[in-house]
Design an enzyme around this catalytic site. Structure first.
Site, PDB file in Angstrom:
ATOM      1  N   ARG A  19       0.717  -1.254   0.069  1.00  0.00           N
ATOM      2  CA  ARG A  19       0.143  -0.112   0.092  1.00  0.00           C
ATOM      3  C   ARG A  19       0.859   1.296  -0.041  1.00  0.00           C
ATOM      4  O   ARG A  19       0.393   2.403  -0.240  1.00  0.00           O
ATOM      5  CB  ARG A  19      -1.176  -0.147   1.072  1.00  0.00           C
ATOM      6  CG  ARG A  19      -2.145  -0.765   0.813  1.00  0.00           C
ATOM      7  CD  ARG A  19      -3.103  -0.641   2.194  1.00  0.00           C
ATOM      8  NE  ARG A  19      -2.674  -1.854   3.186  1.00  0.00           N
ATOM      9  CZ  ARG A  19      -3.067  -1.694   4.476  1.00  0.00           C
ATOM     10  NH1 ARG A  19      -3.987  -0.785   4.667  1.00  0.00           N
ATOM     11  NH2 ARG A  19      -2.665  -2.608   5.215  1.00  0.00           N
ATOM     12  N   GLU A 160      -8.193 -11.596  15.547  1.00  0.00           N
ATOM     13  CA  GLU A 160      -7.951 -10.863  14.328  1.00  0.00           C
ATOM     14  C   GLU A 160      -9.374 -10.378  13.745  1.00  0.00           C
ATOM     15  O   GLU A 160     -10.163 -11.249  13.818  1.00  0.00           O
ATOM     16  CB  GLU A 160      -6.995 -11.793  13.105  1.00  0.00           C
ATOM     17  CG  GLU A 160      -5.766 -12.024  13.691  1.00  0.00           C
ATOM     18  CD  GLU A 160      -4.970 -10.497  14.170  1.00  0.00           C
ATOM     19  OE1 GLU A 160      -4.830  -9.651  13.146  1.00  0.00           O
ATOM     20  OE2 GLU A 160      -4.724 -10.530  15.187  1.00  0.00           O
ATOM     21  N   ASN A 175      -5.036  -4.664  19.608  1.00  0.00           N
ATOM     22  CA  ASN A 175      -3.846  -5.268  19.915  1.00  0.00           C
ATOM     23  C   ASN A 175      -2.864  -4.239  18.832  1.00  0.00           C
ATOM     24  O   ASN A 175      -2.685  -4.170  17.714  1.00  0.00           O
ATOM     25  CB  ASN A 175      -3.514  -6.528  19.030  1.00  0.00           C
ATOM     26  CG  ASN A 175      -1.968  -7.060  19.221  1.00  0.00           C
ATOM     27  OD1 ASN A 175      -1.121  -6.578  19.903  1.00  0.00           O
ATOM     28  ND2 ASN A 175      -2.141  -7.983  18.305  1.00  0.00           N
ATOM     29  N   ASN A 232       0.852   1.843   7.113  1.00  0.00           N
ATOM     30  CA  ASN A 232       0.517   0.966   5.761  1.00  0.00           C
ATOM     31  C   ASN A 232       0.523   1.829   4.473  1.00  0.00           C
ATOM     32  O   ASN A 232       0.855   1.131   3.592  1.00  0.00           O
ATOM     33  CB  ASN A 232      -0.686   0.422   6.105  1.00  0.00           C
ATOM     34  CG  ASN A 232      -0.756  -0.563   7.399  1.00  0.00           C
ATOM     35  OD1 ASN A 232       0.186  -1.617   7.357  1.00  0.00           O
ATOM     36  ND2 ASN A 232      -1.731  -0.187   8.189  1.00  0.00           N
ATOM     37  N   ASN A 374      36.221  23.442  -5.230  1.00  0.00           N
ATOM     38  CA  ASN A 374      36.864  22.386  -4.649  1.00  0.00           C
ATOM     39  C   ASN A 374      36.795  21.235  -5.635  1.00  0.00           C
ATOM     40  O   ASN A 374      37.351  19.885  -5.335  1.00  0.00           O
ATOM     41  CB  ASN A 374      36.025  21.969  -3.511  1.00  0.00           C
ATOM     42  CG  ASN A 374      34.784  21.675  -3.698  1.00  0.00           C
ATOM     43  OD1 ASN A 374      34.142  22.449  -4.773  1.00  0.00           O
ATOM     44  ND2 ASN A 374      33.845  20.749  -2.894  1.00  0.00           N
ATOM     45  N   TYR A 375      36.251  21.202  -6.798  1.00  0.00           N
ATOM     46  CA  TYR A 375      35.985  20.001  -7.636  1.00  0.00           C
ATOM     47  C   TYR A 375      36.426  20.291  -8.889  1.00  0.00           C
ATOM     48  O   TYR A 375      35.957  21.227  -9.422  1.00  0.00           O
ATOM     49  CB  TYR A 375      34.374  19.574  -7.486  1.00  0.00           C
ATOM     50  CG  TYR A 375      34.072  18.467  -8.085  1.00  0.00           C
ATOM     51  CD1 TYR A 375      34.623  17.171  -7.784  1.00  0.00           C
ATOM     52  CD2 TYR A 375      33.010  18.610  -8.870  1.00  0.00           C
ATOM     53  CE1 TYR A 375      34.277  15.954  -8.306  1.00  0.00           C
ATOM     54  CE2 TYR A 375      32.324  17.240  -9.377  1.00  0.00           C
ATOM     55  CZ  TYR A 375      33.199  16.031  -9.205  1.00  0.00           C
ATOM     56  OH  TYR A 375      32.657  14.865  -9.770  1.00  0.00           O
TER      57      TYR A 375
HETATM   58  C1  UD1 Z   1      -1.031  -7.275  13.375  1.00  0.00           C
HETATM   59  C2  UD1 Z   1      -1.815  -7.845  14.398  1.00  0.00           C
HETATM   60  C3  UD1 Z   1      -2.875  -7.510  14.742  1.00  0.00           C
HETATM   61  C4  UD1 Z   1      -2.542  -6.024  15.430  1.00  0.00           C
HETATM   62  C5  UD1 Z   1      -1.807  -5.254  14.194  1.00  0.00           C
HETATM   63  C6  UD1 Z   1      -1.404  -4.026  14.602  1.00  0.00           C
HETATM   64  C7  UD1 Z   1      -1.086 -10.660  13.832  1.00  0.00           C
HETATM   65  C8  UD1 Z   1      -1.681 -11.754  13.444  1.00  0.00           C
HETATM   66  N1  UD1 Z   1      -1.981  -9.546  13.940  1.00  0.00           N
HETATM   67  O1  UD1 Z   1      -2.113  -7.343  12.109  1.00  0.00           O
HETATM   68  O2  UD1 Z   1      -3.386  -8.068  15.876  1.00  0.00           O
HETATM   69  O3  UD1 Z   1      -3.778  -5.305  15.913  1.00  0.00           O
HETATM   70  O4  UD1 Z   1      -0.852  -6.185  13.713  1.00  0.00           O
HETATM   71  O5  UD1 Z   1      -1.002  -3.142  13.888  1.00  0.00           O
HETATM   72  O6  UD1 Z   1      -0.028 -10.446  14.576  1.00  0.00           O
HETATM   73  N2  UD1 Z   1       5.117  -9.544   9.132  1.00  0.00           N
HETATM   74  C9  UD1 Z   1       6.331 -10.412   8.904  1.00  0.00           C
HETATM   75  N3  UD1 Z   1       6.103 -11.652   8.047  1.00  0.00           N
HETATM   76  C10 UD1 Z   1       4.937 -12.116   7.996  1.00  0.00           C
HETATM   77  C11 UD1 Z   1       3.575 -11.249   8.257  1.00  0.00           C
HETATM   78  C12 UD1 Z   1       3.911  -9.988   8.730  1.00  0.00           C
HETATM   79  O7  UD1 Z   1       7.350  -9.946   8.961  1.00  0.00           O
HETATM   80  O8  UD1 Z   1       4.651 -13.286   7.540  1.00  0.00           O
HETATM   81  C13 UD1 Z   1       5.546  -8.238   9.916  1.00  0.00           C
HETATM   82  C14 UD1 Z   1       5.159  -6.924   8.949  1.00  0.00           C
HETATM   83  O9  UD1 Z   1       6.065  -6.627   8.176  1.00  0.00           O
HETATM   84  C15 UD1 Z   1       4.604  -6.048  10.013  1.00  0.00           C
HETATM   85  C16 UD1 Z   1       4.076  -6.917  11.043  1.00  0.00           C
HETATM   86  O10 UD1 Z   1       4.737  -8.181  10.909  1.00  0.00           O
HETATM   87  O11 UD1 Z   1       5.654  -5.439  10.613  1.00  0.00           O
HETATM   88  C17 UD1 Z   1       2.470  -6.988  11.077  1.00  0.00           C
HETATM   89  O12 UD1 Z   1       2.126  -7.487   9.898  1.00  0.00           O
HETATM   90  P1  UD1 Z   1       0.974  -7.182   9.227  1.00  0.00           P
HETATM   91  O13 UD1 Z   1       0.380  -8.070   7.938  1.00  0.00           O
HETATM   92  O14 UD1 Z   1       0.826  -5.706   8.895  1.00  0.00           O
HETATM   93  O15 UD1 Z   1      -0.153  -7.421  10.362  1.00  0.00           O
HETATM   94  P2  UD1 Z   1      -1.789  -6.925  10.598  1.00  0.00           P
HETATM   95  O16 UD1 Z   1      -2.438  -7.628   9.880  1.00  0.00           O
HETATM   96  O17 UD1 Z   1      -1.667  -5.429  10.457  1.00  0.00           O
HETATM   97 CA    CA Z   2      -0.112  -3.652   9.768  1.00  0.00          CA
END
Ligand code: UD1
Ligand code: CA
Length: 455
Positions: A19, A160, A175, A232, A374-375
């Site tokens: 995004r 979730e 969360n 995001n 200088n250059y």
């Molecule tokens: C996540 C939380 C949600 C919370 C929200 C807050 C979970 C399942 N959900 O949802 O409860 O309210 O964040 O913003 O944890 N990432 C990885 N590898 C993956 C998936 C994600 O590294 O396979 C990293 C992403 O880069 C990011 C973070 O984990 O930094 C969160 O992932 P994202 O997909 O944004 O989770 P949300 O759906 O926003």
């Molecule tokens: Ca997120």
């Protein structure tokens, strides 16, 4: 082996960030002069984590490089397939296996988390029965977030958004993503997570219900919504920037800096300002700036990688680039650019000048329109200007060149050779004047006729 009394921090940064609509990975976008992942890492470091792991997406040498720059001791892990937040944490299994008192998971796209919150969560899982602690917040609009299912202070589960019922979706307690798990339980709990949910992902959030099912406690700590701001898209990026700038302005003013129009001054996370520094409106502090006490930064100046020593003044409309070092009481005035150059005490560069790759001695006076050349298109060369030297206006100093202490350079000179101390150097052509020439020219018959037509 890691100490089992320590806090282990793991930053998740493998997300795609589609995004953002960007060629750059999301976690490398910056707020307050630092990458998003750099912010999460800095919070963890300030909180005092003993070891730090960062989970990044596949084939991202750029992200790995940024992590290395921010914390050479941090371990980088690659998540080849993006299979959820619990799966991401498990990529750092070698760190988890080494043992820790508390594991703290941070998100690379949530840069405003405070070190105090990290510490509070880590402490919560090291006492009593609590195995998992989560940073929660009351969301104005909870859409998309995981909801905290609670009973009093007890956290029962996190649901979730996509898996939540209508009643659960009405919950506004959400969360943030920041979570601590007791070190001795972390690996087992993470390995128990299944992907049986709407997104077919391994949710880190499932650890809460799993811990409770095993007879352990779970809790949450409430934080302001702005601490939980996740990035995001670029609108949220700008909201984060706004929150962070407000925090930085307040922090500097509380520490004794005067900002005349705080909302127009932009800081980097690492900007250092001494007491009684005065900053006029519309000033930008890029990364790596230190300004000592009593200095004045006049309006519309741009500084990065620069040191401004006590009592020096900068601007209005000045640009200090990396390596600029202004001595005590030095003056850099309007439309002056300084790059990789030191100015001695009380040296003055007051107007319309470029000083690059140079050493300027104390009390030297650089006239308007002076340029250090200088250059040559290939290499950079150094200009040295001795203490007390006087450089006349519109002078080109062709480096490498040295102007001795106390020397004077006549206005309009192009200096290509070293000038001895206390000498006068000038390359100016002698003034030639023809008395009456202009008047005679005006009075030529053809010019008189043309002048008549014009009027
Ligand atoms: C996540 C939380 C949600 C919370 C929200 C807050 C979970 C399942 N959900 O949802 O409860 O309210 O964040 O913003 O944890 N990432 C990885 N590898 C993956 C998936 C994600 O590294 O396979 C990293 C992403 O880069 C990011 C973070 O984990 O930094 C969160 O992932 P994202 O997909 O944004 O989770 P949300 O759906 O926003
Ligand atoms: Ca997120």
């Amino acid at each position: 082996m890691g100490g089992t009394n320590d806090i282990l921090g793991i930053v998740l940064a493998a997300g795609e960030g589609t995004r953002m609509k960007s060629a750059r990975p999301k976690v490398l976008h910056e707020v307050a002069g630092r990458s998003l992942v750099g912010h999460a890492m800095a919070s963890a470091q300030v909180a005092g984590v003993a070891r730090l792991g960062v989970v990044i997406g596949p084939d991202r040498p750029d992200v790995a490089k940024e992590v290395e720059k921010r914390a050479p001791e941090a371990k980088v892990f690659e998540q080849r397939e993006r299979r959820g937040t619990a799966h991401a944490v498990l990529q750092a299994t070698p760190l988890l296996e080494a043992g820790c008192a508390a594991l703290v998971v941070l998100f690379g796209d949530t840069p405003l988390v405070r070190p105090e919150s990290i510490r509070a969560l880590a402490e919560a899982v090291q006492t009593g029965n609590t195995a998992v602690a989560v940073m929660g917040f009351e969301a104005r609009d909870p859409t998309g977030y995981g909801r905290l299912i609670t009973q009093g202070d007890t956290l029962l589960a996190i649901r979730e958004h996509k898996d939540a019922s209508e009643t659960e979706r009405a919950i506004r307690l959400c969360n943030s993503g920041l979570m601590a798990i007791r070190g001795t339980l972390a690996l087992d709990l993470l390995r128990e997570v299944k992907a049986n949910n709407a997104q077919n992902e391994f949710y880190l959030t499932d650890v809460v219900a799993l811990a409770r099912a095993a007879g352990h406690g779970a809790t949450y700590v409430l934080a302001p919504e702005e601490d939980a701001l996740g990035v995001n898209d670029r609108v949220q990026l700008s909201v984060c920037e706004g929150v962070l700038q407000r925090r930085l302005r307040e922090q500097h003013m509380r520490a004794g800096v005067t900002l005349i129009a705080p909302e127009t001054v932009f800081f980097s996370l690492d900007t250092e300002l001494g007491r009684d520094v005065l900053v006029e409106p519309n000033v930008v502090f890029g990364p790596g700036v230190k300004v000592e006490s009593g200095a004045i930064i006049h309006a519309f100046s741009h500084l990065e990688g620069a040191v401004v020593r006590a009592g020096a003044t900068v601007g209005p409309f000045a640009r200090l680039r990396p390596g600029a070092d202004l001595g005590e009481g030095a003056k850099v005035g309007n439309f002056v650019e300084i790059k990789k150059a030191t100015l001695g005490r009380e040296a003055k560069v007051s107007h319309l000048t470029y000083i690059g790759d140079a050493e300027v001695g104390e009390d030297a006076n650089i006239g308007a329109g002076t340029i250090t050349c200088n250059y040559d298109g290939f290499s950079k060369y150094i200009t040295r200007i001795g203490a007390g030297a006087f450089i006349g206006s519109n002078t080109a100093l062709v480096a490498p060149v040295t102007i001795g202490a106390g020397a004077t350079v006549g206005a309009g000179s192009v200096i290509t050779h070293d000038v001895e101390p206390d000498a006068l150097a000038l390359t100016r052509a002698p003034t030639k004047a023809l008395p009456g020439w202009a008047k005679a020219f005006r009075e030529r018959p053809e010019n008189v006729a043309k002048a008549k037509k014009k009027s």
